[in-house]
Design a protein around this motif. Sequence first.
Motif, PDB file in Angstrom:
ATOM      1  N   ALA A   1      63.256 -70.254  35.525  1.00  0.00           N
ATOM      2  CA  ALA A   1      63.773 -71.021  36.655  1.00  0.00           C
ATOM      3  C   ALA A   1      64.467 -72.275  36.160  1.00  0.00           C
ATOM      4  O   ALA A   1      64.122 -72.844  35.122  1.00  0.00           O
ATOM      5  N   ILE A   2      65.465 -72.710  36.902  1.00  0.00           N
ATOM      6  CA  ILE A   2      66.149 -73.967  36.625  1.00  0.00           C
ATOM      7  C   ILE A   2      65.798 -74.941  37.742  1.00  0.00           C
ATOM      8  O   ILE A   2      65.997 -74.644  38.921  1.00  0.00           O
ATOM      9  N   ALA A   3      65.261 -76.095  37.375  1.00  0.00           N
ATOM     10  CA  ALA A   3      64.898 -77.103  38.376  1.00  0.00           C
ATOM     11  C   ALA A   3      66.166 -77.819  38.818  1.00  0.00           C
ATOM     12  O   ALA A   3      66.656 -78.714  38.136  1.00  0.00           O
ATOM     13  N   ILE A   4      66.726 -77.406  39.956  1.00  0.00           N
ATOM     14  CA  ILE A   4      68.014 -77.911  40.416  1.00  0.00           C
ATOM     15  C   ILE A   4      68.021 -77.888  41.941  1.00  0.00           C
ATOM     16  O   ILE A   4      67.177 -77.228  42.562  1.00  0.00           O
ATOM     17  N   THR A   5      68.950 -78.600  42.533  1.00  0.00           N
ATOM     18  CA  THR A   5      69.173 -78.524  43.975  1.00  0.00           C
ATOM     19  C   THR A   5      70.475 -77.790  44.228  1.00  0.00           C
ATOM     20  O   THR A   5      71.534 -78.200  43.728  1.00  0.00           O
ATOM     21  N   VAL A   6      70.393 -76.706  44.983  1.00  0.00           N
ATOM     22  CA  VAL A   6      71.564 -75.888  45.311  1.00  0.00           C
ATOM     23  C   VAL A   6      71.746 -75.902  46.819  1.00  0.00           C
ATOM     24  O   VAL A   6      70.763 -75.839  47.572  1.00  0.00           O
ATOM     25  N   ALA A   7      72.991 -75.988  47.263  1.00  0.00           N
ATOM     26  CA  ALA A   7      73.262 -76.050  48.698  1.00  0.00           C
ATOM     27  C   ALA A   7      74.218 -74.941  49.121  1.00  0.00           C
ATOM     28  O   ALA A   7      75.233 -74.688  48.463  1.00  0.00           O
ATOM     29  N   LEU A   8      73.880 -74.270  50.218  1.00  0.00           N
ATOM     30  CA  LEU A   8      74.774 -73.323  50.877  1.00  0.00           C
ATOM     31  C   LEU A   8      75.414 -74.061  52.045  1.00  0.00           C
ATOM     32  O   LEU A   8      74.720 -74.487  52.967  1.00  0.00           O
ATOM     33  N   ARG A   9      76.735 -74.229  52.000  1.00  0.00           N
ATOM     34  CA  ARG A   9      77.418 -74.993  53.043  1.00  0.00           C
ATOM     35  C   ARG A   9      78.395 -74.099  53.807  1.00  0.00           C
ATOM     36  O   ARG A   9      79.165 -73.339  53.211  1.00  0.00           O
TER      37      ARG A   9
ATOM     38  N   THR B   1      71.554 -69.094  56.535  1.00  0.00           N
ATOM     39  CA  THR B   1      70.102 -68.888  56.583  1.00  0.00           C
ATOM     40  C   THR B   1      69.742 -67.472  56.146  1.00  0.00           C
ATOM     41  O   THR B   1      68.779 -67.267  55.403  1.00  0.00           O
ATOM     42  N   THR B   2      70.512 -66.491  56.594  1.00  0.00           N
ATOM     43  CA  THR B   2      70.245 -65.105  56.200  1.00  0.00           C
ATOM     44  C   THR B   2      70.409 -64.932  54.699  1.00  0.00           C
ATOM     45  O   THR B   2      69.616 -64.243  54.040  1.00  0.00           O
ATOM     46  N   LEU B   3      71.428 -65.560  54.127  1.00  0.00           N
ATOM     47  CA  LEU B   3      71.635 -65.489  52.681  1.00  0.00           C
ATOM     48  C   LEU B   3      70.474 -66.143  51.940  1.00  0.00           C
ATOM     49  O   LEU B   3      70.004 -65.616  50.916  1.00  0.00           O
ATOM     50  N   ALA B   4      69.981 -67.267  52.458  1.00  0.00           N
ATOM     51  CA  ALA B   4      68.830 -67.933  51.824  1.00  0.00           C
ATOM     52  C   ALA B   4      67.602 -67.027  51.864  1.00  0.00           C
ATOM     53  O   ALA B   4      66.845 -66.938  50.879  1.00  0.00           O
ATOM     54  N   LYS B   5      67.377 -66.340  52.986  1.00  0.00           N
ATOM     55  CA  LYS B   5      66.255 -65.407  53.075  1.00  0.00           C
ATOM     56  C   LYS B   5      66.394 -64.294  52.043  1.00  0.00           C
ATOM     57  O   LYS B   5      65.424 -63.909  51.378  1.00  0.00           O
TER      58      LYS B   5
ATOM     59  N   ALA C   1      73.769 -82.090  43.978  1.00  0.00           N
ATOM     60  CA  ALA C   1      73.555 -80.707  44.411  1.00  0.00           C
ATOM     61  C   ALA C   1      74.738 -79.821  44.024  1.00  0.00           C
ATOM     62  O   ALA C   1      75.901 -80.219  44.151  1.00  0.00           O
ATOM     63  N   ALA C   2      74.410 -78.605  43.577  1.00  0.00           N
ATOM     64  CA  ALA C   2      75.439 -77.597  43.338  1.00  0.00           C
ATOM     65  C   ALA C   2      75.819 -77.002  44.692  1.00  0.00           C
ATOM     66  O   ALA C   2      74.972 -76.433  45.379  1.00  0.00           O
ATOM     67  N   LYS C   3      77.078 -77.144  45.083  1.00  0.00           N
ATOM     68  CA  LYS C   3      77.513 -76.768  46.433  1.00  0.00           C
ATOM     69  C   LYS C   3      78.240 -75.430  46.408  1.00  0.00           C
ATOM     70  O   LYS C   3      79.239 -75.265  45.707  1.00  0.00           O
ATOM     71  N   ILE C   4      77.737 -74.484  47.193  1.00  0.00           N
ATOM     72  CA  ILE C   4      78.302 -73.141  47.242  1.00  0.00           C
ATOM     73  C   ILE C   4      78.731 -72.849  48.677  1.00  0.00           C
ATOM     74  O   ILE C   4      77.897 -72.823  49.587  1.00  0.00           O
ATOM     75  N   PRO C   5      80.042 -72.641  48.901  1.00  0.00           N
ATOM     76  CA  PRO C   5      80.515 -72.408  50.267  1.00  0.00           C
ATOM     77  C   PRO C   5      80.125 -71.022  50.780  1.00  0.00           C
ATOM     78  O   PRO C   5      80.133 -70.043  50.035  1.00  0.00           O
ATOM     79  N   VAL C   6      79.753 -70.959  52.051  1.00  0.00           N
ATOM     80  CA  VAL C   6      79.466 -69.692  52.729  1.00  0.00           C
ATOM     81  C   VAL C   6      80.404 -69.632  53.930  1.00  0.00           C
ATOM     82  O   VAL C   6      80.168 -70.282  54.948  1.00  0.00           O
TER      83      VAL C   6
ATOM     84  N   ASN D   1      79.029 -61.944  46.172  1.00  0.00           N
ATOM     85  CA  ASN D   1      79.732 -63.076  45.555  1.00  0.00           C
ATOM     86  C   ASN D   1      78.922 -64.359  45.675  1.00  0.00           C
ATOM     87  O   ASN D   1      78.625 -65.019  44.669  1.00  0.00           O
ATOM     88  N   GLU D   2      78.562 -64.725  46.904  1.00  0.00           N
ATOM     89  CA  GLU D   2      77.779 -65.949  47.111  1.00  0.00           C
ATOM     90  C   GLU D   2      76.368 -65.797  46.545  1.00  0.00           C
ATOM     91  O   GLU D   2      75.822 -66.726  45.945  1.00  0.00           O
ATOM     92  N   PHE D   3      75.795 -64.606  46.731  1.00  0.00           N
ATOM     93  CA  PHE D   3      74.421 -64.347  46.291  1.00  0.00           C
ATOM     94  C   PHE D   3      74.292 -64.565  44.783  1.00  0.00           C
ATOM     95  O   PHE D   3      73.399 -65.294  44.311  1.00  0.00           O
ATOM     96  N   ASN D   4      75.181 -63.948  44.017  1.00  0.00           N
ATOM     97  CA  ASN D   4      75.082 -64.030  42.556  1.00  0.00           C
ATOM     98  C   ASN D   4      75.362 -65.442  42.052  1.00  0.00           C
ATOM     99  O   ASN D   4      74.801 -65.865  41.033  1.00  0.00           O
ATOM    100  N   GLU D   5      76.210 -66.173  42.766  1.00  0.00           N
ATOM    101  CA  GLU D   5      76.488 -67.551  42.359  1.00  0.00           C
ATOM    102  C   GLU D   5      75.237 -68.420  42.514  1.00  0.00           C
ATOM    103  O   GLU D   5      74.950 -69.261  41.656  1.00  0.00           O
ATOM    104  N   VAL D   6      74.490 -68.201  43.597  1.00  0.00           N
ATOM    105  CA  VAL D   6      73.259 -68.979  43.790  1.00  0.00           C
ATOM    106  C   VAL D   6      72.209 -68.580  42.752  1.00  0.00           C
ATOM    107  O   VAL D   6      71.541 -69.437  42.174  1.00  0.00           O
ATOM    108  N   VAL D   7      72.059 -67.280  42.517  1.00  0.00           N
ATOM    109  CA  VAL D   7      71.085 -66.823  41.526  1.00  0.00           C
ATOM    110  C   VAL D   7      71.387 -67.434  40.163  1.00  0.00           C
ATOM    111  O   VAL D   7      70.486 -67.915  39.456  1.00  0.00           O
TER     112      VAL D   7
END
Length: 505
Positions: A176-184, A192-196, A300-305, A159-165
Amino acid sequence: MHPRSSPPRIFISYARSDGDDFARDLRSRLIEDHGFAVWQDRTEMQVGEAWWQQIVAALTNEHVKYMVLVATPAAMCSDMVRREWRRARQEGVCVLPVIASPDLDIKSLPHWMRAVHFTDPSIDEEWTRFILTLKGPCWEKRVPFMVEDLPEDFVPRPNEFNEVVASLIDEEHEDAIAITVALRGAGGYGKTTLAKALCHDERIQEAFYDGILWVTLGETPGDLTGRVKDLIEILSGERSGFAGLDAATSHLKNLLADRRILIVIDDVWNKAHLKPFLQGGLLSARLITTRDNSSLPESAAKIPVDAMQKDEAVELLKRGVTSADGEALQRLATELGKWPLLLKLANSALREHVSSGLSVDRALNYVNEDLSELGMTAFDADDPRARDQAAAATLGLSLKQLNENERARYGELAIFPEDVDIPVCTIGKLWGTTGGLKPVHIRRLCSKLYNHLSLLQSYDATNQTIRLYEVVRKYLIAKQEKKAAVHPRAVSRCVWTWKMDRPTS
């Protein structure tokens, strides 16, 4: 000098299923007709040695300047060939594709490869230009990949993974889309594991084909000049001499120009700390992990984790444990708030009990009994105090697996700063003073803390460093404050040696 006695300048990459004959003929032409020294797996690899390590060693050899990629349909689909060309680009080795099949679909190739000139060796003029290129210097920019491997117990979170992609890539145009995305999310929830995991995804790597950078900040990162200079060195291959942050940031901005790069900025606590890493790079994107929305740019596009899904939580809880009661695991996962860090700790306790000879069901009973004894109850994940209480109780599961001396030594790790890699040699000086541990015992304890009990965020056996979870560090600090502190002389000596032993930035 005969080419066979010269260090190889050219590396040939190909798929054996449809490029073997072509690669063999190509190698012969390069060596016999033009005197090049060539590396090819079937002729250069040593029997009995790990194959990938030999390939990495060849590509990191300073003498290898070019990878000649035998472009066939199978090569373009081969995971092995893909790993080879990615490693070559990371090392600054020029990749030169050679058309080896009339069936090659250029439009299906990665973006960076479509922009590269393909050589058709059947055309004399192109072959001549190809040979002249191989004789000259390679001016290829490095394509960095500053991302650690995923942990062995990694559980996908689609769920979170596909939203960030979807935020980072225009999948319709594969761009690629030049954007700032945040995992909060709160500490220990797996940002951090999701970012990896995102950085290891094929689509992300193909979209950001000029590389992936990673910088970890933490609550008190100090002078950021060194962090910026680290990125400059990775991109340019040279250590910059800039004394101030503004000058270093300006140079980093220039290096990012016209490059499609993903910059991961991990564990951000303060918006001001972000500034140097948001400059320039109009074609690049940023991926931020943070606990606090106020530390983020408004755009920033904010995606809750937050908590894992129930099936994800159960999967993490039962890793390495077979035939467990599904309903019992679901109850335990719910009690732990489906919090990844607590699930990892409970899983470690389960595996320890099972490895000692208990049945899985009995091990589950033991874990539940221990949690109850340690004061663990269902908790409100939005309440920081309740989270801390739950973390303390679950940490107790793993701490019970340590003897008194090991628990004392582990608690002493609280003296180190947050979010840093701690050299094992520094820990050795501390534990040698406070517990009389020898180097072999120190390495064994570090391995036990990481591999068996999940009490360390990382243990790099190659570079001999460890890292603590910040949630765990705060727990250890609180425990240290309730009892006699580590001997002041040991602390003073250890902090000084940590500064000497840590990698220079």
